[in-house]
Design a protein around this motif. Structure first.
Motif, short mmCIF file in Angstrom:
data_model
loop_
_atom_site.label_atom_id
_atom_site.label_comp_id
_atom_site.label_asym_id
_atom_site.label_seq_id
_atom_site.Cartn_x
_atom_site.Cartn_y
_atom_site.Cartn_z
N GLU A 91 0.84 -1.21 0.00
CA GLU A 91 0.00 0.00 0.00
C GLU A 91 0.86 1.25 0.00
N ASN A 92 2.05 1.18 0.58
CA ASN A 92 2.97 2.31 0.59
C ASN A 92 3.43 2.68 -0.82
N VAL A 93 3.47 1.68 -1.71
CA VAL A 93 3.94 1.93 -3.08
C VAL A 93 3.10 3.01 -3.76
N ALA A 94 1.80 2.92 -3.63
CA ALA A 94 0.92 3.91 -4.27
C ALA A 94 0.71 5.14 -3.40
N GLY A 95 1.22 5.10 -2.18
CA GLY A 95 1.04 6.21 -1.25
C GLY A 95 2.32 6.98 -1.04
N PRO A 96 2.78 7.08 0.21
CA PRO A 96 3.93 7.93 0.51
C PRO A 96 5.23 7.50 -0.15
N GLY A 97 5.36 6.23 -0.49
CA GLY A 97 6.61 5.77 -1.10
C GLY A 97 6.67 5.92 -2.61
N ARG A 98 5.60 6.42 -3.21
CA ARG A 98 5.49 6.44 -4.67
C ARG A 98 6.65 7.18 -5.35
N SER A 99 6.95 8.39 -4.94
CA SER A 99 8.01 9.17 -5.60
C SER A 99 9.36 8.47 -5.49
N ARG A 100 9.67 7.98 -4.29
CA ARG A 100 10.96 7.32 -4.11
C ARG A 100 11.06 6.07 -4.99
#
Length: 196
Positions: A91-100
């Motif tokens: 879920e982090n992939v599409a959320g806060p971690g997306r840009s990184r």
């Protein structure tokens, strides 16, 4: 040189990579994204390779900070806890971690032509293999190195699909429901009654 400004430029380089891809990574684009005077990025990172290195090192720092937080939190003690952990990472992939993660994918492409860049990025992937195997062991699963690697590879393979968000691909892979995806993955690799 000002370390806060340096970090601001490195964060801006990640945003540029995520937004515009590798071809869009220029000194001018980083200056604009960081909202600093023209030429600032070139003063800190004189070449494009220096900007790439700075972005890769910043991505690695962010990865290490995230894994440090996870290591400091109580780990999974059963299959349900492991499911929750892996689902939250997806879920982090599409959320806060997306840009990184978008930046890391762009940097991996650049690394096919710049081996020195691959050396900076490698601890992220190799760290996942180690950390995810430890999490599977902590959850009480009958882990072998091969099973643990299959789980890690499946989670890694999910990342580009989650980033591109193609509905047909997400549905076909089961990634339209990350919880179900993780449960199915663990049931496949560790079916009930499996032993090490």
């Amino acid at each position: 040189m000002n370390p806060d400004r340096r970090d601001r430029l490195r964060d801006a380089a990640i945003e540029v990579l995520a937004r515009d891809g590798g071809r869009g990574l220029t000194h001018r684009a980083v200056d604009g994204t960081a909202e600093v005077p023209p030429g600032t990025t070139k003063n800190y990172f004189p070449t494009r390779d220096a900007v790439l290195r700075a972005a890769a090192e910043r991505c690695l720092e962010q990865y290490l900070a995230l894994t440090g937080q996870l290591a400091g939190a109580p780990g999974p003690t059963d299959r349900e806890g492991l499911t929750t952990l892996f689902r939250s990472l997806l879920e982090n992939v599409a959320g806060p971690g997306r840009s990184r993660l978008l930046a890391v994918m762009e940097l991996q492409t650049e690394a096919t032509r710049r081996p020195w860049l691959s050396a900076i990025l490698d601890p992220m992937a190799s760290g996942d293999f180690t950390g995810f195997e430890l999490a599977q062991r902590a959850a009480g699963l009958p882990v072998t190195p091969q099973r643990a690697a299959v789980v890690t590879l499946a989670l890694h393979a999910a990342v580009p699909h989650l980033l591109t968000n193609g509905p047909a691909t997400l549905a076909a892979s089961g990634l339209d429901d990350p919880d179900r995806f993780v449960r199915d993955l663990l049931d496949t690799v560790y079916p009930p009654g499996a032993t090490a």
